[in-house]
Design a protein around this motif. Structure first.
Motif, PDB file in Angstrom:
ATOM      1  N   ILE A   1       6.135 -32.829  24.919  1.00 50.15           N
ATOM      2  CA  ILE A   1       6.745 -31.885  25.862  1.00 50.15           C
ATOM      3  C   ILE A   1       7.200 -32.666  27.094  1.00 50.15           C
ATOM      4  CG2 ILE A   1       6.490 -29.807  27.250  1.00 50.15           C
ATOM      5  CD1 ILE A   1       4.071 -29.040  25.600  1.00 50.15           C
ATOM      6  N   TYR A   2       8.450 -32.444  27.503  1.00 51.84           N
ATOM      7  CA  TYR A   2       8.904 -32.847  28.831  1.00 51.84           C
ATOM      8  C   TYR A   2       9.136 -31.565  29.621  1.00 51.84           C
ATOM      9  CZ  TYR A   2       9.800 -37.712  27.445  1.00 51.84           C
ATOM     10  OH  TYR A   2       9.657 -39.006  27.017  1.00 51.84           O
ATOM     11  N   PHE A   3       8.523 -31.468  30.788  1.00 46.27           N
ATOM     12  CA  PHE A   3       8.707 -30.258  31.578  1.00 46.27           C
ATOM     13  C   PHE A   3       8.576 -30.570  33.064  1.00 46.27           C
ATOM     14  CE2 PHE A   3       4.180 -30.535  31.743  1.00 46.27           C
ATOM     15  CZ  PHE A   3       3.765 -29.791  32.849  1.00 46.27           C
ATOM     16  N   VAL A   4       9.115 -29.649  33.861  1.00 53.19           N
ATOM     17  CA  VAL A   4       9.019 -29.771  35.319  1.00 53.19           C
ATOM     18  C   VAL A   4       8.397 -28.506  35.891  1.00 53.19           C
ATOM     19  CG1 VAL A   4      10.356 -29.742  37.459  1.00 53.19           C
ATOM     20  CG2 VAL A   4      10.887 -31.397  35.690  1.00 53.19           C
ATOM     21  N   PRO A   5       7.322 -28.642  36.681  1.00 55.65           N
ATOM     22  CA  PRO A   5       6.825 -27.503  37.476  1.00 55.65           C
ATOM     23  C   PRO A   5       7.631 -27.446  38.771  1.00 55.65           C
ATOM     24  CG  PRO A   5       5.332 -29.369  37.681  1.00 55.65           C
ATOM     25  CD  PRO A   5       6.450 -29.817  36.770  1.00 55.65           C
ATOM     26  N   TYR A   6       8.188 -26.285  39.088  1.00 55.03           N
ATOM     27  CA  TYR A   6       9.065 -26.177  40.251  1.00 55.03           C
ATOM     28  C   TYR A   6       8.303 -26.144  41.566  1.00 55.03           C
ATOM     29  CZ  TYR A   6      13.403 -25.961  37.688  1.00 55.03           C
ATOM     30  OH  TYR A   6      14.488 -26.293  36.913  1.00 55.03           O
TER      31      TYR A   6
ATOM     32  N   PRO B   1       3.966 -20.572  37.850  1.00 52.75           N
ATOM     33  CA  PRO B   1       4.734 -19.671  36.994  1.00 52.75           C
ATOM     34  C   PRO B   1       6.154 -20.137  36.689  1.00 52.75           C
ATOM     35  CG  PRO B   1       4.652 -18.804  39.216  1.00 52.75           C
ATOM     36  CD  PRO B   1       3.765 -20.013  39.200  1.00 52.75           C
ATOM     37  N   THR B   2       6.693 -21.052  37.505  1.00 56.47           N
ATOM     38  CA  THR B   2       8.084 -21.466  37.317  1.00 56.47           C
ATOM     39  C   THR B   2       8.146 -22.882  36.750  1.00 56.47           C
ATOM     40  OG1 THR B   2       8.690 -20.107  39.228  1.00 56.47           O
ATOM     41  CG2 THR B   2      10.342 -21.656  38.413  1.00 56.47           C
ATOM     42  N   VAL B   3       8.532 -22.976  35.495  1.00 53.70           N
ATOM     43  CA  VAL B   3       8.659 -24.275  34.821  1.00 53.70           C
ATOM     44  C   VAL B   3       9.887 -24.235  33.918  1.00 53.70           C
ATOM     45  CG1 VAL B   3       6.148 -24.645  34.786  1.00 53.70           C
ATOM     46  CG2 VAL B   3       7.281 -23.663  32.790  1.00 53.70           C
ATOM     47  N   THR B   4      10.346 -25.404  33.535  1.00 54.43           N
ATOM     48  CA  THR B   4      11.330 -25.514  32.466  1.00 54.43           C
ATOM     49  C   THR B   4      11.072 -26.811  31.727  1.00 54.43           C
ATOM     50  OG1 THR B   4      13.679 -25.374  31.893  1.00 54.43           O
ATOM     51  CG2 THR B   4      13.120 -26.715  33.796  1.00 54.43           C
ATOM     52  N   GLY B   5      11.390 -26.816  30.444  1.00 58.39           N
ATOM     53  CA  GLY B   5      11.155 -28.028  29.677  1.00 58.39           C
ATOM     54  C   GLY B   5      11.536 -27.880  28.216  1.00 58.39           C
ATOM     55  N   VAL B   6      11.298 -28.949  27.474  1.00 65.69           N
ATOM     56  CA  VAL B   6      11.655 -29.011  26.065  1.00 65.69           C
ATOM     57  C   VAL B   6      10.465 -29.517  25.263  1.00 65.69           C
ATOM     58  CG1 VAL B   6      13.279 -29.928  24.354  1.00 65.69           C
ATOM     59  CG2 VAL B   6      14.045 -29.535  26.702  1.00 65.69           C
ATOM     60  N   ILE B   7      10.259 -28.886  24.121  1.00 61.67           N
ATOM     61  CA  ILE B   7       9.211 -29.273  23.168  1.00 61.67           C
ATOM     62  C   ILE B   7       9.919 -29.834  21.942  1.00 61.67           C
ATOM     63  CG2 ILE B   7       7.325 -28.433  21.711  1.00 61.67           C
ATOM     64  CD1 ILE B   7       7.189 -26.017  23.756  1.00 61.67           C
ATOM     65  N   PHE B   8       9.514 -31.006  21.473  1.00 60.10           N
ATOM     66  CA  PHE B   8      10.259 -31.619  20.370  1.00 60.10           C
ATOM     67  C   PHE B   8       9.378 -32.599  19.592  1.00 60.10           C
ATOM     68  CE2 PHE B   8      10.610 -34.368  24.020  1.00 60.10           C
ATOM     69  CZ  PHE B   8      10.569 -35.645  23.515  1.00 60.10           C
ATOM     70  N   ARG B   9       9.898 -33.018  18.447  1.00 55.53           N
ATOM     71  CA  ARG B   9       9.240 -34.011  17.605  1.00 55.53           C
ATOM     72  C   ARG B   9       9.794 -35.390  17.962  1.00 55.53           C
ATOM     73  NH1 ARG B   9       6.648 -34.457  12.531  1.00 55.53           N
ATOM     74  NH2 ARG B   9       7.315 -36.234  11.260  1.00 55.53           N
ATOM     75  N   GLU B  10       8.908 -36.276  18.334  1.00 54.66           N
ATOM     76  CA  GLU B  10       9.334 -37.612  18.781  1.00 54.66           C
ATOM     77  C   GLU B  10       9.655 -38.495  17.595  1.00 54.66           C
ATOM     78  OE1 GLU B  10       7.834 -40.498  22.313  1.00 54.66           O
ATOM     79  OE2 GLU B  10       6.348 -40.114  20.757  1.00 54.66           O
ATOM     80  N   LYS B  11      10.701 -39.294  17.732  1.00 56.61           N
ATOM     81  CA  LYS B  11      11.052 -40.238  16.667  1.00 56.61           C
ATOM     82  C   LYS B  11      10.016 -41.346  16.590  1.00 56.61           C
ATOM     83  CE  LYS B  11      14.227 -42.789  19.689  1.00 56.61           C
ATOM     84  NZ  LYS B  11      15.656 -43.095  19.957  1.00 56.61           N
ATOM     85  N   GLN B  12       9.874 -41.899  15.410  1.00 55.75           N
ATOM     86  CA  GLN B  12       8.916 -42.991  15.238  1.00 55.75           C
ATOM     87  C   GLN B  12       9.436 -44.245  15.900  1.00 55.75           C
ATOM     88  OE1 GLN B  12       8.285 -42.963  10.915  1.00 55.75           O
ATOM     89  NE2 GLN B  12       6.239 -42.176  11.302  1.00 55.75           N
ATOM     90  N   LYS B  13       8.521 -44.951  16.556  1.00 55.80           N
ATOM     91  CA  LYS B  13       8.929 -46.147  17.294  1.00 55.80           C
ATOM     92  C   LYS B  13       8.485 -47.399  16.567  1.00 55.80           C
ATOM     93  CE  LYS B  13       8.828 -43.723  21.723  1.00 55.80           C
ATOM     94  NZ  LYS B  13       8.252 -43.655  23.067  1.00 55.80           N
TER      95      LYS B  13
END
Length: 290
Positions: A166-171, A278-290
């Protein structure tokens, strides 16, 4: 023949509709605000909780799902004839809930030696929060309807949570600083200067991936960071709180840069909002193999 049930806790942030439609067993966290105690998803919905937070000077606290709670659930589902229970649960580094699920199964088997080989509980440590495992819960429940075995469902869920980021920002950094996620001094300076940290959640750890000056650049930077790390062609989700406009901006930016839309949206509930605000935005994703 296997009779499978998926269970999770309320920090997975799955919708009420999916909980009911997919017959998912839900264990709700208790939330305390001063001398008042609430049950998340029972005593309030997300919007109602955000209003409670706004009118409360302190920081709400949450308590773990206890071993007794799990034992009660195991007893009920065992009597209903289930052979395999698959639980996908909140990060074990942030709550004792996962460990309590294991303890409860041990105690259950001591009380029911006749269930040996006939009743299995698979508890999976999500290593994360909110839709990072909420997505696995939903997909696992769908797999039951597709006739998949417990072993296949467990393998899918473990593979997903092991690669999910997850990458997200708390406002606002008020809640993160008071809960200890960010040092108070850094949070104060960050809020004063308009600096927003892009947080990364992966493998139990919450860390700062980078910082952004000004709210207008937040969405674009999260999208750029995600696109650099996502496994090509895999689904992703948007996580958000009380601001649907920011949610839609995040979805539009990801769709523009990546070329396809999110598969779902996860609105943070009480267990997550008390730490992130209460105020956030972000993306949840599957990370590529490194």
């Amino acid at each position: 023949m296997e009779k499978i049930k998926i269970f999770t806790d309320s920090a997975s942030d799955i919708t009420y509709e999916n909980e009911q439609k997919l017959d998912i067993e839900m264990l709700n966290f208790n939330i305390a605000m001063g001398d008042k105690s609430y049950v998340s998803r029972v005593d309030f919905n997300n919007e109602e909780f955000y209003k409670l937070m706004a009118g409360y000077d302190g920081i709400p606290t949450t308590s773990q799902v206890t071993a007794f709670d799990f034992q009660e659930m195991y007893e009920k589902l065992y009597k209903e004839g289930y052979t395999d229970l698959i639980g996908i649960l909140i990060n074990s580094e942030g709550s004792a809930t996962y460990e309590n699920s294991l303890m409860a199964y041990k105690l259950f088997m001591e009380d029911h030696p006749e269930a040996e080989g006939k009743f299995k509980v698979y508890s999976i440590d999500s290593r994360s929060y909110t839709g990072a495992y909420g997505y696995a819960v939903i997909e696992a429940a769908k797999m039951i309807g597709e006739g998949k075995t417990a072993e296949e469902i467990v393998a899918f869920a473990r593979d997903w949570v092991n690669r999910c980021v997850i990458y997200f920002v708390p406002y606002t950094l008020k809640y993160a600083s008071k809960s200890g996620r960010i040092p108070s001094a850094a949070a104060f300076v960050g809020d004063k200067l308009g600096i927003k940290p892009i947080m990364r959640i992966y493998d139990h750890v919450i860390s700062t991936a980078l910082t952004v000056r000004g709210e207008k650049r937040v969405v674009k930077k999260i999208a750029e960071k995600t696109i650099g790390d996502i496994e090509k062609g895999t689904p992703y989700m948007i996580v958000y709180g009380d601001n649907t406009e920011v949610r839609d901006q995040m979805a539009d930016e990801m769709t523009r840069q990546l070329g396809y839309p999110p598969v779902d949206f996860y609105q943070i509930g009480a267990a997550i909002a008390i730490n992130a605000g209460p105020t956030v935005t972000g993306v949840i994703f599957r990370e590529k193999q490194k």
